[in-house]
Design an enzyme around this catalytic site. Sequence first.
Site, PDB file in Angstrom:
ATOM      1  N   ALA A  24       0.842  -1.202   0.000  1.00 20.13           N
ATOM      2  CA  ALA A  24       0.000   0.000   0.000  1.00 20.13           C
ATOM      3  C   ALA A  24       0.876   1.249   0.000  1.00 20.13           C
ATOM      4  O   ALA A  24       2.091   1.161  -0.167  1.00 20.13           O
ATOM      5  CB  ALA A  24      -0.920  -0.007   1.209  1.00 20.13           C
ATOM      6  N   ASN A  25       0.276   2.410   0.171  1.00 17.58           N
ATOM      7  CA  ASN A  25       1.038   3.659   0.276  1.00 17.58           C
ATOM      8  C   ASN A  25       0.353   4.577   1.287  1.00 17.58           C
ATOM      9  O   ASN A  25      -0.672   4.223   1.857  1.00 17.58           O
ATOM     10  CB  ASN A  25       1.171   4.324  -1.108  1.00 17.58           C
ATOM     11  CG  ASN A  25      -0.175   4.678  -1.692  1.00 17.58           C
ATOM     12  OD1 ASN A  25      -0.895   5.515  -1.164  1.00 17.58           O
ATOM     13  ND2 ASN A  25      -0.540   4.016  -2.785  1.00 17.58           N
ATOM     14  N   ARG A  26       0.913   5.754   1.487  1.00 16.24           N
ATOM     15  CA  ARG A  26       0.491   6.619   2.600  1.00 16.24           C
ATOM     16  C   ARG A  26      -0.699   7.524   2.296  1.00 16.24           C
ATOM     17  O   ARG A  26      -1.027   8.389   3.101  1.00 16.24           O
ATOM     18  CB  ARG A  26       1.653   7.523   3.018  1.00 16.24           C
ATOM     19  CG  ARG A  26       2.798   6.797   3.646  1.00 16.24           C
ATOM     20  CD  ARG A  26       3.853   7.797   4.071  1.00 16.24           C
ATOM     21  NE  ARG A  26       5.007   7.147   4.624  1.00 16.24           N
ATOM     22  CZ  ARG A  26       5.051   6.634   5.852  1.00 16.24           C
ATOM     23  NH1 ARG A  26       4.013   6.727   6.642  1.00 16.24           N
ATOM     24  NH2 ARG A  26       6.142   6.051   6.281  1.00 16.24           N
ATOM     25  N   ALA A  91      -3.912   7.590  -5.148  1.00 13.64           N
ATOM     26  CA  ALA A  91      -2.519   7.158  -5.282  1.00 13.64           C
ATOM     27  C   ALA A  91      -2.566   5.676  -5.664  1.00 13.64           C
ATOM     28  O   ALA A  91      -2.449   4.794  -4.811  1.00 13.64           O
ATOM     29  CB  ALA A  91      -1.779   7.376  -3.970  1.00 13.64           C
TER      30      ALA A  91
END
Length: 205
Positions: A24-26, A91
């Site tokens: 995943a990402n932030r 994102a």
Amino acid sequence: MLAPKVLITAGPTHEPIDPVRYIANRSSGKMAYALAAVAKDLGYRVVLISGPVSLEAPLGVCLICVNTALEMFDAVQKHIHDCAIFIGAAAVADYRVQNYQDKKIAKQDALFELTLVQNPDIIAWVAQQEINTFVVGFAAQTEDVLSKAQQKMQRKKLDMIIANDVSQADIGFGSECNQVYIIKKDQSYERSKISPKIDLARDIW
Ligand code: C5P
């Protein structure tokens, strides 16, 4: 007459490795949800296609929840028709795991390798369609913010791009405030002040 329709992608995508792990990402989704709230206030019909976030959808917005980039792409393809404006604020993970394991992977050697395959570029696909949709992208950069965003806008054939510097810990991903460049197709741009995301959403609209 129906109000014009806006489609917004939001949040991160989760790319599963096995039943308990994912990449995943932030992204918190806050900027996209603020854009959706302002669009609703302006009278648009808003469809928000969101990856996993801990936010409530603004009242009156049609929320479609997805997990992976492929699910997000599928939802965008289903809802893009009749769309006046598309905002790709998600994102989206650039890669997914090639071989999803349906059983939890046990710890093995010290070195563990995963093979990743590229996900479809959702916004580039939208911009290629022969439809009259105004396409707005986002660019989160850690260096050369303005020039990289301008190149991205040209490469993906976008009508506008919002660029932000995510190397600064106090603004950007996850925070309440942000500072962005709003860049138009002719490459002219404005730099915002550091502001709450809801105020930036109004500026962008
Ligand atoms: O290439 P990069 O990920 O930096 O581009 C960011 C822009 O492209 C954002 O608008 C994002 O929502 C969109 N994007 C997309 N599909 C991808 C990757 C990025 O729609 N697979």
